[in-house]
Design a protein around this motif. Structure first.
Motif, short mmCIF file in Angstrom:
data_model
loop_
_atom_site.label_atom_id
_atom_site.label_comp_id
_atom_site.label_asym_id
_atom_site.label_seq_id
_atom_site.Cartn_x
_atom_site.Cartn_y
_atom_site.Cartn_z
N ARG A 255 -18.99 145.28 97.17
CA ARG A 255 -20.49 144.69 96.87
C ARG A 255 -20.26 143.47 96.33
NH1 ARG A 255 -22.53 149.95 97.47
NH2 ARG A 255 -23.48 150.40 99.34
N SER B 199 -21.82 142.31 93.84
CA SER B 199 -22.30 142.85 92.21
C SER B 199 -20.92 144.01 91.55
CB SER B 199 -23.40 144.07 92.17
OG SER B 199 -23.46 144.82 92.82
N TRP B 200 -20.30 144.89 92.95
CA TRP B 200 -19.76 145.66 92.09
C TRP B 200 -18.04 144.96 92.02
CZ3 TRP B 200 -18.39 149.68 89.75
CH2 TRP B 200 -19.74 151.08 89.62
N LEU C 273 -17.86 135.07 91.09
CA LEU C 273 -18.79 135.35 92.56
C LEU C 273 -18.38 134.13 93.07
CD1 LEU C 273 -22.12 135.69 90.30
CD2 LEU C 273 -20.53 137.42 91.39
#
Length: 140
Positions: A79, A81-82, A126
């Motif tokens: 993911r 976020s990870w 990101l």
């Protein structure tokens, strides 16, 4: 080879967290190798406000390439976020420790510099992770 690109959230806990810890260790190691931490920063000349620095353009380039590669790999496997926590958090923490260890000066702008570089680092991770997700096995 196929196990190197399987989805981490669907794997068992031990390989999942071991892979994430290994990624965080690689990220911190890349920072430490590419941007050596010199606690003996000193003025270039007597009375100058500029300090010497071990940071070079080549080191920043290698660090950027290393972190972008890790972000792409974890972007495919995990993911976002990870990916952000695994790839961007260790260098941001080491940068904070490095900047905060400098002696206090009249104009102490290191908190602003740390916030800016952390924002740039996080945004780069990101973006690289998001782009890599488009080319991963789940996108097909």
């Amino acid at each position: 080879m196929n196990t190197l690109l399987t989805s981490l959230p669907k794997s068992t806990p031990l390989p999942r967290y071991a892979t994430r810890l290994l990624g965080a260790a690689l990220s911190a190691t890349a920072y430490a190798v590419c941007l050596p931490w010199d606690l003996r920063n000193r003025a270039e000349t007597a009375g100058a406000i500029n300090e010497t620095s071990p940071v070079t353009a080549l080191g920043v380039t290698f660090l950027s390439l290393s972190l972008l590669s890790l972000a792409a790999y974890f972007g495919i496997r995990d993911r976002l976020s990870w990916t952000l926590l695994v790839v961007a958090a260790p260098p941001a923490t080491l940068l904070y420790a490095s900047l905060s260890s400098h002696p206090t000066q009249d104009a102490n702008a290191w908190p602003v510099a740390w916030a800016f570089f952390t924002l740039v680092l996080g945004a780069g991770v990101l973006v690289a992770g998001s782009v890599a997700r488009q080319f991963g096995p789940r996108a097909r």
